[in-house]
Design a protein around this motif. Structure first.
Motif, PDB file in Angstrom:
ATOM      1  N   UNK A  54       0.746  -1.081  -0.044  1.00 18.14           N
ATOM      2  CA  UNK A  54       0.018  -0.264   0.069  1.00 18.14           C
ATOM      3  C   UNK A  54       0.937   1.243   0.058  1.00 18.14           C
ATOM      4  N   UNK A  55       0.507   2.265  -0.803  1.00 18.78           N
ATOM      5  CA  UNK A  55       1.456   3.302  -1.142  1.00 18.78           C
ATOM      6  C   UNK A  55       0.953   4.271  -0.143  1.00 18.78           C
ATOM      7  N   UNK A  56       0.403   4.137   0.893  1.00 16.43           N
ATOM      8  CA  UNK A  56      -0.102   5.284   1.768  1.00 16.43           C
ATOM      9  C   UNK A  56      -1.482   5.811   0.955  1.00 16.43           C
ATOM     10  N   UNK A  57      -2.364   4.983   0.675  1.00 17.28           N
ATOM     11  CA  UNK A  57      -3.546   5.215   0.250  1.00 17.28           C
ATOM     12  C   UNK A  57      -4.479   5.860   1.393  1.00 17.28           C
ATOM     13  N   UNK A  58      -5.396   6.669   0.792  1.00 11.98           N
ATOM     14  CA  UNK A  58      -6.067   7.426   1.830  1.00 11.98           C
ATOM     15  C   UNK A  58      -7.296   6.434   2.480  1.00 11.98           C
ATOM     16  N   UNK A  59      -7.695   5.712   1.764  1.00 10.87           N
ATOM     17  CA  UNK A  59      -8.942   4.793   1.996  1.00 10.87           C
ATOM     18  C   UNK A  59      -8.272   3.194   2.320  1.00 10.87           C
ATOM     19  N   UNK A  60      -7.142   2.913   2.235  1.00 16.02           N
ATOM     20  CA  UNK A  60      -6.602   1.600   2.590  1.00 16.02           C
ATOM     21  C   UNK A  60      -6.658   0.626   1.555  1.00 16.02           C
ATOM     22  N   UNK A  61      -6.147  -0.725   1.957  1.00 14.02           N
ATOM     23  CA  UNK A  61      -6.038  -1.718   1.131  1.00 14.02           C
ATOM     24  C   UNK A  61      -6.436  -2.847   1.807  1.00 14.02           C
ATOM     25  N   UNK A  62      -7.172  -3.727   1.453  1.00  9.98           N
ATOM     26  CA  UNK A  62      -7.440  -4.996   2.112  1.00  9.98           C
ATOM     27  C   UNK A  62      -7.131  -6.228   1.148  1.00  9.98           C
ATOM     28  N   UNK A  63      -6.406  -7.068   1.939  1.00 10.69           N
ATOM     29  CA  UNK A  63      -6.108  -8.406   0.941  1.00 10.69           C
ATOM     30  C   UNK A  63      -6.735  -9.601   1.873  1.00 10.69           C
ATOM     31  N   UNK A  64      -7.433 -10.123   1.274  1.00  8.23           N
ATOM     32  CA  UNK A  64      -8.370 -11.393   1.614  1.00  8.23           C
ATOM     33  C   UNK A  64      -9.123 -10.854   3.029  1.00  8.23           C
ATOM     34  N   UNK A  65      -9.781  -9.653   3.007  1.00  5.05           N
ATOM     35  CA  UNK A  65     -10.478  -9.139   4.170  1.00  5.05           C
ATOM     36  C   UNK A  65      -9.673  -8.476   5.341  1.00  5.05           C
ATOM     37  N   UNK A  66      -8.021  -8.451   4.996  1.00  9.90           N
ATOM     38  CA  UNK A  66      -7.491  -7.873   6.320  1.00  9.90           C
ATOM     39  C   UNK A  66      -6.565  -6.687   5.707  1.00  9.90           C
ATOM     40  N   UNK A  67      -6.733  -5.614   6.399  1.00 13.03           N
ATOM     41  CA  UNK A  67      -6.032  -4.512   6.199  1.00 13.03           C
ATOM     42  C   UNK A  67      -4.714  -4.431   5.902  1.00 13.03           C
ATOM     43  N   UNK A  68      -3.732  -4.205   4.923  1.00 13.16           N
ATOM     44  CA  UNK A  68      -2.476  -4.342   4.852  1.00 13.16           C
ATOM     45  C   UNK A  68      -1.565  -3.248   4.575  1.00 13.16           C
ATOM     46  N   UNK A  69      -0.405  -3.289   4.738  1.00 12.54           N
ATOM     47  CA  UNK A  69       0.522  -2.318   4.454  1.00 12.54           C
ATOM     48  C   UNK A  69       1.600  -2.778   3.325  1.00 12.54           C
ATOM     49  N   UNK A  70       1.953  -4.228   3.598  1.00  9.74           N
ATOM     50  CA  UNK A  70       2.598  -4.681   2.745  1.00  9.74           C
ATOM     51  C   UNK A  70       2.229  -6.126   3.080  1.00  9.74           C
ATOM     52  N   UNK A  71       2.133  -7.061   1.863  1.00 11.12           N
ATOM     53  CA  UNK A  71       1.725  -8.731   1.997  1.00 11.12           C
ATOM     54  C   UNK A  71       2.501  -9.276   0.781  1.00 11.12           C
ATOM     55  N   UNK A  72       2.951 -10.490   1.046  1.00 10.18           N
ATOM     56  CA  UNK A  72       3.507 -11.519   0.262  1.00 10.18           C
ATOM     57  C   UNK A  72       2.515 -12.136  -0.604  1.00 10.18           C
ATOM     58  N   UNK A  73       2.520 -12.181  -1.902  1.00  6.82           N
ATOM     59  CA  UNK A  73       1.519 -13.108  -2.705  1.00  6.82           C
ATOM     60  C   UNK A  73       1.916 -14.450  -2.863  1.00  6.82           C
ATOM     61  N   UNK A  74       1.101 -15.209  -2.381  1.00 12.21           N
ATOM     62  CA  UNK A  74       1.524 -16.635  -2.351  1.00 12.21           C
ATOM     63  C   UNK A  74       0.605 -17.557  -2.954  1.00 12.21           C
ATOM     64  N   UNK A  75      -0.679 -17.165  -3.236  1.00 14.02           N
ATOM     65  CA  UNK A  75      -1.510 -17.817  -3.833  1.00 14.02           C
ATOM     66  C   UNK A  75      -2.672 -17.054  -4.369  1.00 14.02           C
ATOM     67  N   UNK A  76      -4.201 -17.643  -4.321  1.00 11.54           N
ATOM     68  CA  UNK A  76      -5.055 -16.765  -4.742  1.00 11.54           C
ATOM     69  C   UNK A  76      -5.523 -15.889  -3.718  1.00 11.54           C
ATOM     70  N   UNK A  77      -5.711 -14.800  -3.976  1.00  7.11           N
ATOM     71  CA  UNK A  77      -6.201 -13.581  -3.077  1.00  7.11           C
ATOM     72  C   UNK A  77      -7.113 -12.890  -3.563  1.00  7.11           C
ATOM     73  N   UNK A  78      -7.790 -12.215  -2.746  1.00  3.31           N
ATOM     74  CA  UNK A  78      -8.767 -10.839  -3.041  1.00  3.31           C
ATOM     75  C   UNK A  78      -8.075  -9.775  -2.625  1.00  3.31           C
TER      76      UNK A  78
END
Length: 103
Positions: A54-78
């Motif tokens: 996440x590049x400091x977005x105003x409204x955040x980013x969620x990966x698989x329903x969890x708010x993230x700052x940084x996350x590794x992509x290992x498989x299927x995700x939303x």
């Protein structure tokens, strides 16, 4: 690493290096939505894997329903670019290829 293929609104793009998703004209994957930040998230290669930052977005980013700052992509995700916002379906195969499709 294999290239990244991204599909958004029926259009596909392939990337061989890091790329940014956001609403600004200079984003490799541009999403015209006022709630998406100009530079919302970055897909980057780190130690042989893809990750999303996440590049400091105003409204955040969620990966698989969890708010993230940084996350590794290992498989299927939303990936949601904000709660209730555009959803990117992400799939990482066993060769570390990332395929992104928006719904």
């Amino acid at each position: 690493m294999p290239p990244v293929t991204a599909t958004w609104q029926g259009r596909s793009q392939t990337f061989s290096r890091d790329f940014v998703v956001g609403r600004d004209d200079d984003c490799a994957l541009q999403i015209s939505d006022p709630m998406v930040s100009r530079h919302h998230v970055k897909f980057e290669q780190v130690n042989g894997h893809w990750q999303i930052v996440d590049m400091g977005s105003a409204n955040g980013t969620e990966l698989d329903g969890k708010k993230i700052q940084t996350a590794r992509l290992d498989g299927d995700a939303s990936l949601l670019l904000y709660p209730g916002g555009p959803e990117l379906k992400i799939s990482v195969d066993n060769r570390a290829t990332v395929v992104v499709a928006a719904t």
